[in-house]
Scaffold this motif. Structure first.
Motif, PDB file in Angstrom:
ATOM      1  N   ARG A  13       0.805  -1.224   0.000  1.00  0.00           N
ATOM      2  CA  ARG A  13       0.000   0.000   0.000  1.00  0.00           C
ATOM      3  C   ARG A  13       0.838   1.274   0.000  1.00  0.00           C
ATOM      4  N   THR A  14       2.129   1.154   0.232  1.00  0.00           N
ATOM      5  CA  THR A  14       2.998   2.334   0.209  1.00  0.00           C
ATOM      6  C   THR A  14       3.770   2.456  -1.105  1.00  0.00           C
ATOM      7  N   TRP A  15       3.674   1.445  -1.946  1.00  0.00           N
ATOM      8  CA  TRP A  15       4.439   1.464  -3.197  1.00  0.00           C
ATOM      9  C   TRP A  15       3.858   2.433  -4.207  1.00  0.00           C
ATOM     10  N   THR A  16       4.755   3.029  -4.954  1.00  0.00           N
ATOM     11  CA  THR A  16       4.416   3.837  -6.117  1.00  0.00           C
ATOM     12  C   THR A  16       5.286   3.313  -7.262  1.00  0.00           C
ATOM     13  N   PRO A  17       5.009   3.728  -8.485  1.00  0.00           N
ATOM     14  CA  PRO A  17       5.888   3.285  -9.580  1.00  0.00           C
ATOM     15  C   PRO A  17       7.357   3.671  -9.366  1.00  0.00           C
ATOM     16  N   GLU A  18       7.589   4.697  -8.579  1.00  0.00           N
ATOM     17  CA  GLU A  18       8.968   5.151  -8.357  1.00  0.00           C
ATOM     18  C   GLU A  18       9.686   4.369  -7.257  1.00  0.00           C
ATOM     19  N   ASN A  19       8.950   3.817  -6.298  1.00  0.00           N
ATOM     20  CA  ASN A  19       9.641   3.188  -5.161  1.00  0.00           C
ATOM     21  C   ASN A  19       9.346   1.701  -4.986  1.00  0.00           C
TER      22      ASN A  19
END
Length: 148
Positions: free
Chosen positions: A107-113
């Motif tokens: 739930r904390t992931w983004t495409p950048e991280n």
């Protein structure tokens, strides 16, 4: 009063089964079919949204089952209710030990991280989720059987 409790418990657990079944066999397949960024963002959003609600729903189902088991301990279906509560407790333990850690990361992931193995982690979550769905379906079936 007991019959109202039985109906409420059965409906609450039945709705839980419906939502989790839909997540397993509909939503995950839809999200997995999207392009990488959209898929991952959709999973993250779903994890945040359902992560707020599901703990109360799971614990509430256990509590209602326990109350039913105590209040109806002299009924013919008491053993079925106790077994169903045991399965609901198992589903909570599975959630805490297997699914929540993956969901908390997701739930904390983004495409950048997001990590390189994000898809593998989501597939592991899905496999655990299938087992959890089977467990709560079994619990629901026992509760419905206890009503008859």
């Amino acid at each position: 009063m007991l019959s109202t409790l039985q109906i409420v418990t059965t409906v609450v657990v039945g709705l839980l089964v419906g939502v989790e079944f839909a997540v397993a066999f509909i939503m995950s397949r839809i999200l997995n079919a999207l392009p990488d960024d959209s898929s991952q963002l959709g999973h993250a959003h779903g994890g945040r949204m359902l992560g707020r609600v599901m703990p109360f729903w799971y614990i509430g189902s256990v509590v209602l089952g326990v109350i039913w088991g105590v209040a109806g301990r002299h009924d013919g279906g008491a053993g079925l209710v106790v077994t169903a509560v045991g399965l609901l407790i198992l589903s909570v333990v599975m959630s805490v030990l297997l699914l929540v850690p993956i969901n908390n990361r997701n739930r904390t992931w983004t495409p950048e991280n997001r990590p390189a193995d994000w898809r593998e982690q989501l597939h592991r979550w899905e496999r655990y989720h299938y087992v959890r769905v089977a467990v709560i379906i079994a619990a629901f079936t026992l509760l419905v059987t206890a009503l008859t």
